[in-house]
Scaffold this active site. Structure first.
Site, short mmCIF file in Angstrom:
data_model
loop_
_atom_site.label_atom_id
_atom_site.label_comp_id
_atom_site.label_asym_id
_atom_site.label_seq_id
_atom_site.Cartn_x
_atom_site.Cartn_y
_atom_site.Cartn_z
N LYS A 13 0.85 -1.21 0.00
CA LYS A 13 0.00 0.00 0.00
C LYS A 13 0.87 1.25 0.00
O LYS A 13 0.69 2.15 -0.81
CB LYS A 13 -0.91 0.04 1.25
CG LYS A 13 -1.83 -1.15 1.41
CD LYS A 13 -2.71 -1.04 2.65
CE LYS A 13 -1.97 -1.09 3.97
NZ LYS A 13 -1.29 -2.37 4.24
N ARG A 88 -9.99 1.01 8.00
CA ARG A 88 -9.56 -0.34 8.32
C ARG A 88 -10.61 -1.11 9.08
O ARG A 88 -10.38 -2.25 9.47
CB ARG A 88 -8.34 -0.19 9.21
CG ARG A 88 -7.12 -0.94 8.77
CD ARG A 88 -6.09 -0.52 9.78
NE ARG A 88 -4.91 -1.24 9.78
CZ ARG A 88 -3.79 -0.88 9.15
NH1 ARG A 88 -3.76 0.17 8.36
NH2 ARG A 88 -2.72 -1.57 9.30
N ARG A 127 11.95 -5.41 5.15
CA ARG A 127 11.63 -3.98 4.94
C ARG A 127 12.49 -3.07 5.81
O ARG A 127 12.74 -3.33 6.97
CB ARG A 127 10.15 -3.73 5.27
CG ARG A 127 9.83 -2.23 5.30
CD ARG A 127 8.38 -1.96 5.25
NE ARG A 127 7.67 -2.46 6.42
CZ ARG A 127 6.36 -2.40 6.55
NH1 ARG A 127 5.63 -1.88 5.59
NH2 ARG A 127 5.79 -2.87 7.64
N ARG A 160 10.85 -1.53 11.38
CA ARG A 160 9.73 -1.24 12.27
C ARG A 160 9.64 -2.29 13.37
O ARG A 160 9.76 -3.48 13.08
CB ARG A 160 8.42 -1.19 11.47
CG ARG A 160 8.18 0.17 10.84
CD ARG A 160 7.03 0.20 9.87
NE ARG A 160 5.81 -0.49 10.29
CZ ARG A 160 4.71 -0.55 9.54
NH1 ARG A 160 4.67 0.04 8.35
NH2 ARG A 160 3.65 -1.18 9.97
N ARG A 171 -0.88 -9.06 13.11
CA ARG A 171 -1.39 -8.05 12.17
C ARG A 171 -2.16 -8.70 11.03
O ARG A 171 -3.19 -8.18 10.58
CB ARG A 171 -0.23 -7.22 11.62
CG ARG A 171 0.32 -6.23 12.64
CD ARG A 171 1.72 -5.77 12.31
NE ARG A 171 1.83 -5.09 11.04
CZ ARG A 171 2.96 -5.00 10.34
NH1 ARG A 171 4.07 -5.53 10.81
NH2 ARG A 171 2.98 -4.37 9.19
P1 AP5 Z 1 4.85 -1.62 2.00
O1 AP5 Z 1 4.56 -0.78 0.81
O2 AP5 Z 1 5.55 -1.00 3.15
O3 AP5 Z 1 3.52 -2.39 2.48
P2 AP5 Z 1 2.23 -1.84 3.21
O4 AP5 Z 1 1.05 -2.46 2.55
O5 AP5 Z 1 2.26 -0.37 3.32
O6 AP5 Z 1 2.42 -2.56 4.62
P3 AP5 Z 1 2.36 -1.99 6.09
O7 AP5 Z 1 3.11 -2.96 6.95
O8 AP5 Z 1 2.76 -0.57 6.16
O9 AP5 Z 1 0.85 -2.13 6.38
P4 AP5 Z 1 0.17 -2.17 7.72
O10 AP5 Z 1 -1.19 -2.02 7.28
O11 AP5 Z 1 0.45 -3.36 8.55
O12 AP5 Z 1 0.88 -0.98 8.54
P5 AP5 Z 1 0.43 0.50 8.84
O13 AP5 Z 1 1.65 1.32 8.93
O14 AP5 Z 1 -0.65 0.92 7.95
O15 AP5 Z 1 5.70 -2.89 1.47
C1 AP5 Z 1 6.17 -3.88 2.38
C2 AP5 Z 1 7.58 -4.33 1.94
O16 AP5 Z 1 7.47 -5.01 0.70
C3 AP5 Z 1 8.57 -3.18 1.70
O17 AP5 Z 1 9.84 -3.59 2.08
C4 AP5 Z 1 8.50 -2.96 0.16
O18 AP5 Z 1 9.72 -2.44 -0.34
C5 AP5 Z 1 8.24 -4.37 -0.32
N1 AP5 Z 1 7.40 -4.43 -1.52
C6 AP5 Z 1 6.33 -3.62 -1.84
N2 AP5 Z 1 5.79 -3.99 -3.00
C7 AP5 Z 1 6.53 -5.08 -3.45
C8 AP5 Z 1 6.43 -5.91 -4.61
N3 AP5 Z 1 5.49 -5.71 -5.55
N4 AP5 Z 1 7.32 -6.92 -4.73
C9 AP5 Z 1 8.28 -7.14 -3.76
N5 AP5 Z 1 8.40 -6.37 -2.65
C10 AP5 Z 1 7.52 -5.35 -2.49
O19 AP5 Z 1 -0.19 0.35 10.30
C11 AP5 Z 1 0.62 0.04 11.40
C12 AP5 Z 1 -0.20 -0.04 12.67
O20 AP5 Z 1 -0.81 1.24 12.93
C13 AP5 Z 1 -1.38 -1.02 12.66
O21 AP5 Z 1 -0.98 -2.32 12.99
C14 AP5 Z 1 -2.30 -0.39 13.71
O22 AP5 Z 1 -1.85 -0.69 15.00
C15 AP5 Z 1 -2.11 1.09 13.47
N6 AP5 Z 1 -3.08 1.63 12.48
C16 AP5 Z 1 -2.78 2.15 11.26
N7 AP5 Z 1 -3.89 2.53 10.62
C17 AP5 Z 1 -4.93 2.23 11.45
C18 AP5 Z 1 -6.34 2.36 11.34
N8 AP5 Z 1 -6.91 2.88 10.24
N9 AP5 Z 1 -7.09 1.96 12.39
C19 AP5 Z 1 -6.53 1.46 13.51
N10 AP5 Z 1 -5.21 1.28 13.67
C20 AP5 Z 1 -4.41 1.67 12.64
MG MG Z 2 2.49 0.99 4.91
#
Ligand code: AP5
Ligand code: MG
Ligand code: ZN
Length: 216
Positions: A13, A88, A127, A160, A171
């Protein structure tokens, strides 16, 4: 145009939202990044969110919704925005619809990046993220030019704390239980576009740009 990016942890994402926002010139609003920025600054919100994030649980709806709705009032979101990681839960999705409707706006498209669980775990394990600008790298799929340094701003790269195996598993569970219902929510509204995220980063980006240009 207002775009919502959906996908499991590690689906890409953030990676795709960054590339698309650059191409389309719209703001990239990432709920996880906002929580992490707050934590870096040791704000009350950041400290509260940390307690949930480190366990891989969702931050309570009322806290998250307040933070995002406030962010959406900034002028850089007037014309369009790209939401990554929000909504979410069904509660968040409904409140977002109401808030947009009150301003004569709507979610125009929800993009679901679908990636099998085995790939997600590998991606998160490799990552590295910039502490300063939150740019995302991967040791093999998208390495920085200089090890440990952000290409964009020179900031320090870190792993992270929620990218540990146990927390990743939690997660993923939370995603399937609490977030996946909103895939159907947008499907029922005819707004969902699903893309195969188990491909090259550039290939997915091209696909998304063509989907978005058809939609505009
Ligand atoms: P990346 O692009 O970083 O993936 P992502 O989908 O953004 O994954 P996240 O881990 O950030 O998602 P998340 O939803 O768990 O975390 P968030 O920060 O939103 O890519 C991942 C890796 O793969 C990278 O190394 C990248 O280089 C690689 N990659 C990407 N595309 C690729 C491809 N095509 N091929 C190969 N490699 C690839 O949330 C964190 C925490 O915050 C949550 O757990 C929760 O506690 C809280 N939170 C956030 N939003 C909310 C909400 N709306 N409500 C409640 N709690 C929330
Ligand atoms: Mg992300
Ligand atoms: Zn950076």
């Amino acid at each position: 145009m207002n775009i919502v990016m959906l996908g499991a942890p590690g689906a890409g994402k953030g990676t795709q939202a960054d590339l698309l926002s650059e191409e389309l010139g719209c703001s990239h609003i990432a709920s996880g990044d906002l929580f992490r920025q707050n934590l870096e600054k040791k704000t009350e919100l950041g400290i509260l969110a940390q307690a949930y994030m480190q366990k891989g649980e969702l931050v309570p709806d009322e806290v998250t919704i307040k933070m995002i709705l406030e962010r959406l009032t900034a002028s850089d979101c007037d014309a369009s925005c790209l939401l990554d990681g929000f909504p979410r839960t069904l509660g968040q999705a409904r409140v977002l619809d109401e808030a947009f409707a009150a301003q004569g706006k709507s979610v125009d498209i929800a993009i679901y990046i679908n990636v099998p669980s085995e790939s997600l775990v590998k991606r998160l394990g490799g990552r590295w993220v910039c502490r300063n600008c939150q740019a995302v790298y991967h040791i093999t799929a998208s390495p920085p030019k200089v090890k440990g340094k952000c290409d964009r701003c020179g900031g320090e790269l870190y792993q992270r704390p929620d990218d540990k195996e146990d927390t990743i598993r939690e997660r993923l569970k939370v995603f399937f239980e609490q977030t996946s219902p909103i895939i159907d929510y947008y499907r029922e509204q005819g707004k969902l576009v699903e893309v195969d995220g188990d491909r090259d980063i550039e290939e997915i980006k091209k696909d998304l740009l063509s989907i978005l240009s058809e939609k505009q």
